[in-house]
Each structure stands twice: as C-alpha cells, then as structure tokens.
Design a protein around this motif. Sequence first.
Motif, PDB file in Angstrom:
ATOM      1  N   ASN A 156       0.592  -1.103   0.055  1.00 40.30           N
ATOM      2  CA  ASN A 156      -0.038   0.024  -0.006  1.00 40.30           C
ATOM      3  C   ASN A 156       1.022   1.239  -0.043  1.00 40.30           C
ATOM      4  O   ASN A 156       0.673   2.124  -0.762  1.00 40.30           O
ATOM      5  CB  ASN A 156      -0.880   0.176   1.096  1.00 40.30           C
ATOM      6  N   GLU A 157       2.046   1.436   0.791  1.00 42.76           N
ATOM      7  CA  GLU A 157       2.959   2.478   0.762  1.00 42.76           C
ATOM      8  C   GLU A 157       3.568   2.490  -0.544  1.00 42.76           C
ATOM      9  O   GLU A 157       3.578   3.912  -1.020  1.00 42.76           O
ATOM     10  CB  GLU A 157       3.834   2.213   1.795  1.00 42.76           C
ATOM     11  N   LEU A 158       3.841   1.641  -1.176  1.00 43.84           N
ATOM     12  CA  LEU A 158       4.202   1.631  -2.478  1.00 43.84           C
ATOM     13  C   LEU A 158       3.428   2.071  -3.753  1.00 43.84           C
ATOM     14  O   LEU A 158       3.865   3.303  -4.218  1.00 43.84           O
ATOM     15  CB  LEU A 158       4.867   0.245  -3.110  1.00 43.84           C
ATOM     16  N   LEU A 159       2.317   1.716  -3.632  1.00 46.76           N
ATOM     17  CA  LEU A 159       1.358   2.257  -4.451  1.00 46.76           C
ATOM     18  C   LEU A 159       0.935   3.578  -4.104  1.00 46.76           C
ATOM     19  O   LEU A 159       0.869   4.607  -5.272  1.00 46.76           O
ATOM     20  CB  LEU A 159      -0.020   1.344  -4.262  1.00 46.76           C
ATOM     21  N   HIS A 160       0.741   4.244  -2.779  1.00 44.63           N
ATOM     22  CA  HIS A 160       0.840   5.212  -2.425  1.00 44.63           C
ATOM     23  C   HIS A 160       1.866   6.479  -3.051  1.00 44.63           C
ATOM     24  O   HIS A 160       1.653   7.389  -3.784  1.00 44.63           O
ATOM     25  CB  HIS A 160       0.617   5.628  -1.043  1.00 44.63           C
ATOM     26  N   GLN A 161       3.077   6.000  -3.090  1.00 44.28           N
ATOM     27  CA  GLN A 161       4.104   6.618  -3.433  1.00 44.28           C
ATOM     28  C   GLN A 161       4.127   6.802  -5.111  1.00 44.28           C
ATOM     29  O   GLN A 161       4.427   7.685  -5.618  1.00 44.28           O
ATOM     30  CB  GLN A 161       5.358   6.044  -3.260  1.00 44.28           C
ATOM     31  N   LEU A 162       3.921   5.811  -5.769  1.00 41.92           N
ATOM     32  CA  LEU A 162       3.542   5.622  -7.148  1.00 41.92           C
ATOM     33  C   LEU A 162       2.524   6.766  -7.662  1.00 41.92           C
ATOM     34  O   LEU A 162       2.613   7.418  -8.677  1.00 41.92           O
ATOM     35  CB  LEU A 162       3.500   4.360  -7.679  1.00 41.92           C
ATOM     36  N   GLY A 163       1.545   7.035  -6.953  1.00 47.03           N
ATOM     37  CA  GLY A 163       0.350   7.730  -7.033  1.00 47.03           C
ATOM     38  C   GLY A 163       0.850   9.029  -6.914  1.00 47.03           C
ATOM     39  O   GLY A 163       0.441   9.957  -7.825  1.00 47.03           O
ATOM     40  N   LEU A 164       1.539   9.501  -5.959  1.00 46.96           N
ATOM     41  CA  LEU A 164       2.108  10.709  -5.631  1.00 46.96           C
ATOM     42  C   LEU A 164       3.093  11.117  -7.059  1.00 46.96           C
ATOM     43  O   LEU A 164       2.825  12.457  -7.472  1.00 46.96           O
ATOM     44  CB  LEU A 164       2.690  10.944  -4.313  1.00 46.96           C
ATOM     45  N   ILE A 165       3.947  10.362  -7.256  1.00 53.65           N
ATOM     46  CA  ILE A 165       4.987  10.535  -8.435  1.00 53.65           C
ATOM     47  C   ILE A 165       3.968  10.893  -9.611  1.00 53.65           C
ATOM     48  O   ILE A 165       4.472  11.871 -10.213  1.00 53.65           O
ATOM     49  CB  ILE A 165       5.858   9.338  -8.572  1.00 53.65           C
ATOM     50  N   THR A 166       3.115  10.035  -9.874  1.00 51.71           N
ATOM     51  CA  THR A 166       2.166  10.259 -11.018  1.00 51.71           C
ATOM     52  C   THR A 166       1.601  11.271 -10.991  1.00 51.71           C
ATOM     53  O   THR A 166       1.510  12.321 -12.031  1.00 51.71           O
ATOM     54  CB  THR A 166       1.310   8.923 -11.452  1.00 51.71           C
ATOM     55  N   GLN A 167       1.041  11.703  -9.843  1.00 52.42           N
ATOM     56  CA  GLN A 167       0.263  13.280  -9.862  1.00 52.42           C
ATOM     57  C   GLN A 167       1.201  14.246 -10.028  1.00 52.42           C
ATOM     58  O   GLN A 167       0.964  15.404 -10.648  1.00 52.42           O
ATOM     59  CB  GLN A 167      -0.292  13.181  -8.617  1.00 52.42           C
ATOM     60  N   SER A 168       2.500  14.073  -9.602  1.00 55.79           N
ATOM     61  CA  SER A 168       3.516  15.236  -9.627  1.00 55.79           C
ATOM     62  C   SER A 168       3.989  15.480 -11.106  1.00 55.79           C
ATOM     63  O   SER A 168       4.088  16.328 -11.697  1.00 55.79           O
ATOM     64  CB  SER A 168       4.488  14.873  -8.853  1.00 55.79           C
ATOM     65  N   LEU A 170       4.724  -1.321 -12.434  1.00 51.41           N
ATOM     66  CA  LEU A 170       4.136   0.103 -12.089  1.00 51.41           C
ATOM     67  C   LEU A 170       5.258   1.206 -11.542  1.00 51.41           C
ATOM     68  O   LEU A 170       5.162   2.280 -11.874  1.00 51.41           O
ATOM     69  CB  LEU A 170       3.209  -0.237 -11.220  1.00 51.41           C
ATOM     70  N   ARG A 171       6.259   0.602 -10.877  1.00 54.09           N
ATOM     71  CA  ARG A 171       7.441   1.184 -10.527  1.00 54.09           C
ATOM     72  C   ARG A 171       8.115   1.908 -11.691  1.00 54.09           C
ATOM     73  O   ARG A 171       8.527   2.846 -11.798  1.00 54.09           O
ATOM     74  CB  ARG A 171       8.361   0.442  -9.858  1.00 54.09           C
ATOM     75  N   PHE A 172       8.515   1.043 -12.806  1.00 49.38           N
ATOM     76  CA  PHE A 172       9.299   1.323 -13.902  1.00 49.38           C
ATOM     77  C   PHE A 172       8.286   2.624 -14.704  1.00 49.38           C
ATOM     78  O   PHE A 172       9.072   3.568 -15.023  1.00 49.38           O
ATOM     79  CB  PHE A 172       9.333   0.161 -14.859  1.00 49.38           C
ATOM     80  N   MET A 173       7.071   2.398 -14.679  1.00 48.65           N
ATOM     81  CA  MET A 173       6.322   3.376 -15.477  1.00 48.65           C
ATOM     82  C   MET A 173       6.237   4.789 -14.638  1.00 48.65           C
ATOM     83  O   MET A 173       6.574   5.826 -15.377  1.00 48.65           O
ATOM     84  CB  MET A 173       4.802   2.973 -15.513  1.00 48.65           C
ATOM     85  N   ALA A 174       6.255   4.642 -13.422  1.00 48.96           N
ATOM     86  CA  ALA A 174       6.056   6.013 -12.749  1.00 48.96           C
ATOM     87  C   ALA A 174       7.825   6.678 -12.715  1.00 48.96           C
ATOM     88  O   ALA A 174       7.765   7.772 -12.880  1.00 48.96           O
ATOM     89  CB  ALA A 174       5.703   5.644 -11.098  1.00 48.96           C
ATOM     90  N   TYR A 175       8.615   5.818 -12.404  1.00 45.45           N
ATOM     91  CA  TYR A 175      10.062   6.433 -12.269  1.00 45.45           C
ATOM     92  C   TYR A 175      10.599   6.698 -13.808  1.00 45.45           C
ATOM     93  O   TYR A 175      11.215   7.848 -14.028  1.00 45.45           O
ATOM     94  CB  TYR A 175      10.893   5.574 -11.724  1.00 45.45           C
ATOM     95  N   HIS A 176      10.326   6.270 -14.728  1.00 45.81           N
ATOM     96  CA  HIS A 176      10.562   6.325 -16.141  1.00 45.81           C
ATOM     97  C   HIS A 176       9.980   7.896 -16.395  1.00 45.81           C
ATOM     98  O   HIS A 176      10.737   8.495 -17.208  1.00 45.81           O
ATOM     99  CB  HIS A 176      10.150   5.273 -17.067  1.00 45.81           C
ATOM    100  N   ASN A 177       8.634   7.722 -15.969  1.00 45.14           N
ATOM    101  CA  ASN A 177       7.993   8.943 -16.528  1.00 45.14           C
ATOM    102  C   ASN A 177       8.653  10.256 -15.688  1.00 45.14           C
ATOM    103  O   ASN A 177       8.862  11.358 -16.217  1.00 45.14           O
ATOM    104  CB  ASN A 177       6.600   8.975 -16.059  1.00 45.14           C
ATOM    105  N   GLN A 178       8.639  10.136 -14.464  1.00 47.51           N
ATOM    106  CA  GLN A 178       9.501  11.202 -13.638  1.00 47.51           C
ATOM    107  C   GLN A 178      10.809  11.440 -14.380  1.00 47.51           C
ATOM    108  O   GLN A 178      11.326  12.866 -14.345  1.00 47.51           O
ATOM    109  CB  GLN A 178       9.792  10.546 -12.308  1.00 47.51           C
ATOM    110  N   ARG A 179      11.534  10.470 -14.615  1.00 48.77           N
ATOM    111  CA  ARG A 179      13.084  10.839 -15.339  1.00 48.77           C
ATOM    112  C   ARG A 179      12.823  11.917 -16.565  1.00 48.77           C
ATOM    113  O   ARG A 179      13.480  12.643 -16.741  1.00 48.77           O
ATOM    114  CB  ARG A 179      13.712   9.428 -15.759  1.00 48.77           C
ATOM    115  N   HIS A 180      11.841  11.492 -17.304  1.00 48.90           N
ATOM    116  CA  HIS A 180      11.798  12.225 -18.722  1.00 48.90           C
ATOM    117  C   HIS A 180      11.022  13.824 -18.156  1.00 48.90           C
ATOM    118  O   HIS A 180      11.157  14.812 -19.087  1.00 48.90           O
ATOM    119  CB  HIS A 180      11.282  11.588 -19.869  1.00 48.90           C
ATOM    120  N   ILE A 181      10.100  13.467 -17.407  1.00 49.47           N
ATOM    121  CA  ILE A 181       9.548  14.929 -17.169  1.00 49.47           C
ATOM    122  C   ILE A 181      10.605  15.882 -16.458  1.00 49.47           C
ATOM    123  O   ILE A 181      10.625  17.089 -16.663  1.00 49.47           O
ATOM    124  CB  ILE A 181       8.472  14.727 -15.764  1.00 49.47           C
TER     125      ILE A 181
END
Length: 182
Positions: A6-18, A161-172
Amino acid sequence: MKTNSNELLHQLGLITQSNMATATAFLDLGEVQLNYKASPNSWSILECMEHLNRYSAFYLLEIERHLVTSPTPTQHEFKSGVMGNYLVNMVIPKAGVKKMKTFASMDPSGSYLSRDVIIAFLASQDKLLELINRSRSANLNKAGIAVTFTKLIKLKTGDALRFMAYHNQRHILQAQRVSFNT
C-alpha cells in the motif's frame, strides 16, 4: 527491495500526480518553446513527452491485461524481482546519471509535435493512476507483464508500475531542464 504494497502504491500515485502537474504546466508554453532543442542530439519537451507516450501505449495495455486476467489476492509486502529492480534502478532519476540510448521505436527525435502530445500524456497518466488504484486489490508480486525489448522477461506487477512511474519522472525532469533553457 521489499516494501509495504500500500505504501508503494501510494508513493507511485504521488509521483504520477506530480508528473501530471508538471505536464499540465507545459501547456502554458508556446509551440516553439515546446519544440525547442538545446542541441541537435537533445530532445525537446514534446519529444520527451512523446517518448513517454510510446512507452505508455505498450505498458498500460500490458498492465491492464495482466490485472484483468490474473486476479489474485492482495499481498501486504512487495518484493521486487531481480530484473524488475534492475530496470527500475536504471531509470530512477538521480544526480550524475548518464544518458541512455533508447530503442528506435521509442525514439521521437526529429519530430515536430503539437501540444496534443501533452494531452495524450495526461490521459495516459489518468489511466496509470486508475491501474495503480486497481492494483490495491491485486498481488503486486505476480509476474506476467512483458517488457518492450523481449518476450522472455516478465515483470511483476509492482515492478512494472514502478518502472512506469519512475521512467515518466525521469523524462519529465528532462523536459523541465529544457523548459528552463528556453
């Protein structure tokens, strides 16, 4: 890597919202700024976004297909797989990270793109948030999500899910660095 699901999914959600908030701010820029390249070998803001759209087109379908066909009970702890953790660690933004070569099919270089690329990115991020939320009732440790470069490797749901969120963050972050130079 081991963590509470649940903590992981919460963190990934925050990254995605950012990531979404930053992409939304890009909509205030003009077409020339959005297509500006600091050098011929660098990417514009829109090329960064288009690269992410190409990955989203593949992975979001894979993740959704996996969630639909593999309903499994929730596990409270997520333990990353070896390959999944390796791929995620390659894309996590960190200081001094080297550029990576992308696959030709994922390389938007040389494209003159419109702000529709940002709209598409925001739609894909809405879908990613939906899949993150749906994953709360799934087993993040279940493997079965293909990767773009080979059919032989299957990622765990949590790793994809981790890959998607962090890869998106990297290129943002890469796109932000371009916008600060325009």
